[in-house]
Design a protein around this motif. Structure first.
Motif, short mmCIF file in Angstrom:
data_model
loop_
_atom_site.label_atom_id
_atom_site.label_comp_id
_atom_site.label_asym_id
_atom_site.label_seq_id
_atom_site.Cartn_x
_atom_site.Cartn_y
_atom_site.Cartn_z
N UNK A 137 -14.73 16.40 6.26
CA UNK A 137 -14.46 15.41 5.08
C UNK A 137 -13.53 14.74 5.66
N UNK A 138 -12.64 14.87 6.47
CA UNK A 138 -11.73 13.79 6.87
C UNK A 138 -12.43 12.99 7.68
N UNK A 139 -13.23 12.98 9.01
CA UNK A 139 -13.52 12.17 9.69
C UNK A 139 -14.88 11.03 8.62
N UNK A 140 -15.29 11.56 7.88
CA UNK A 140 -16.60 11.30 7.26
C UNK A 140 -15.58 10.10 5.75
N UNK A 141 -14.77 10.57 5.88
CA UNK A 141 -13.70 9.20 4.41
C UNK A 141 -12.75 8.81 5.18
N UNK A 142 -12.11 8.97 6.46
CA UNK A 142 -11.53 8.12 7.40
C UNK A 142 -12.16 7.22 7.41
N UNK A 143 -12.84 7.54 9.15
CA UNK A 143 -13.15 7.15 10.16
C UNK A 143 -14.38 6.64 9.77
N UNK A 144 -15.51 7.34 8.83
CA UNK A 144 -16.61 6.62 8.08
C UNK A 144 -16.79 5.57 7.37
N UNK A 145 -15.53 6.13 6.94
CA UNK A 145 -15.80 5.56 5.39
C UNK A 145 -16.32 5.37 4.14
N UNK A 146 -16.64 6.77 4.30
CA UNK A 146 -17.98 7.05 2.77
C UNK A 146 -16.95 7.78 1.80
N UNK A 147 -16.80 7.31 1.04
CA UNK A 147 -17.08 7.28 -0.44
C UNK A 147 -16.82 8.85 -0.83
N UNK A 148 -15.90 9.52 -1.08
CA UNK A 148 -15.51 10.86 -1.83
C UNK A 148 -17.41 11.58 -2.21
N UNK A 149 -18.13 10.83 -3.28
CA UNK A 149 -19.73 10.96 -4.02
C UNK A 149 -20.11 10.75 -2.58
N UNK A 150 -20.08 9.78 -1.71
CA UNK A 150 -20.99 9.86 -0.95
C UNK A 150 -21.04 11.57 0.28
N UNK A 151 -20.14 11.46 0.07
CA UNK A 151 -19.61 12.84 1.29
C UNK A 151 -20.50 14.15 0.44
N UNK A 152 -20.09 13.93 -0.62
CA UNK A 152 -20.41 15.67 -1.56
C UNK A 152 -21.97 15.47 -1.71
N UNK A 166 -10.29 17.08 1.57
CA UNK A 166 -8.92 16.39 1.52
C UNK A 166 -8.00 16.19 1.48
N UNK A 167 -7.67 17.00 0.56
CA UNK A 167 -6.37 17.14 0.46
C UNK A 167 -5.66 17.99 0.93
N UNK A 168 -6.00 19.61 0.61
CA UNK A 168 -4.91 20.14 2.44
C UNK A 168 -5.59 19.84 4.08
N UNK A 169 -6.55 19.25 4.71
CA UNK A 169 -6.60 18.70 5.52
C UNK A 169 -5.26 17.67 6.00
N UNK A 170 -5.10 16.00 5.56
CA UNK A 170 -4.40 15.54 4.85
C UNK A 170 -3.70 15.91 4.94
N UNK A 171 -3.20 17.37 4.39
CA UNK A 171 -1.37 17.71 4.00
C UNK A 171 -1.29 18.39 5.81
N UNK A 172 -2.35 18.97 5.75
CA UNK A 172 -1.50 19.60 7.37
C UNK A 172 -1.59 18.94 8.49
N UNK A 173 -2.36 17.56 8.53
CA UNK A 173 -1.96 16.50 9.77
C UNK A 173 -1.20 15.56 9.30
N UNK A 174 -0.61 15.71 8.22
CA UNK A 174 1.19 15.22 8.04
C UNK A 174 1.73 16.15 8.51
N UNK A 175 2.02 17.66 7.96
CA UNK A 175 3.14 18.20 8.12
C UNK A 175 2.99 18.58 9.48
N UNK A 176 2.00 18.32 10.36
CA UNK A 176 2.16 18.56 12.01
C UNK A 176 2.80 17.30 12.60
N UNK A 177 1.74 16.66 12.08
CA UNK A 177 2.80 15.28 12.65
C UNK A 177 4.29 14.63 12.25
#
Length: 183
Positions: A137-152, A166-177
């Motif tokens: 979902x992170x790749x589809x949302x932020x790289x492929x630029x699909x909206x949440x509705x489109x991904x769903x 998305x929320x969980x993935x962004x938080x985990x990635x941010x924490x890692x950085x």
């Protein structure tokens, strides 16, 4: 490489039923999107052409079977590519070297500085550590630029599930950085 290797006669048969006989069903932008989604999903550079062919074959098979064309072909190919990337991980059960993926994403026309390279490396490592569904979902949302509705819609899951992942993935990635003092 990827599940369900295509035979040439299957491609020829499917291509023969396409209204655009002889034309490639993917335009250049769609092919770049497929390559990028596969690369971000962990497929090594050497397997990207096979992944693109798999997406192309699935689009041709869909047309040949008389199914209705996807409303948004670019979104459809990005989702199919993300599924192929997940399939590759299941089949291979191993991590590929980070350098291959970064090479697939690196555009020679835009040389990056040392700081940008470190950030790219850290983000790629962070993506590697995410569960496959979160990475997807992170790749589809932020790289492929699909909206949440489109991904769903494309993944057949509720919008709330997409948002949660998305929320969980962004938080985990941010924490890692932050943990690695990259940002």
């Amino acid at each position: 490489m990827l599940r369900g290797g295509a035979r040439r006669d299957q491609v020829s048969h499917a291509a023969g039923t396409d209204d655009r006989t002889g034309d490639d069903p993917l335009d250049a932008d769609q092919e770049r999107r497929v390559r990028a989604v596969l690369a971000l999903g962990g497929v090594p550079q050497s397997d990207l052409p096979d992944g693109v062919q798999q997406v192309r074959l699935r689009l041709l098979e869909r047309t040949a079977s008389g199914q209705e064309a996807p409303r948004d072909v670019s979104a459809w190919v990005a989702v199919v590519a993300s599924h192929l990337a997940m399939d590759w991980h299941r089949a291979e059960r191993r991590r590929e070297r980070l350098g291959e993926r970064l090479a697939a994403l690196h555009e020679p026309a835009h040389p990056s500085g040392e700081e940008t390279s470190l950030l790219s490396l850290a983000v790629a490592q962070g993506l590697d550590e995410l569960p496959a569904v979160q990475r997807q979902v992170l790749v589809l949302r932020f790289f492929a630029d699909l909206p949440v509705r489109g991904i769903a819609e494309e993944l057949g899951i509720p919008e709330g599930t997409v948002k949660s992942r998305l929320h969980t993935a962004v938080r985990a990635l941010r924490d890692r950085l932050h943990e690695n003092e990259v940002v």
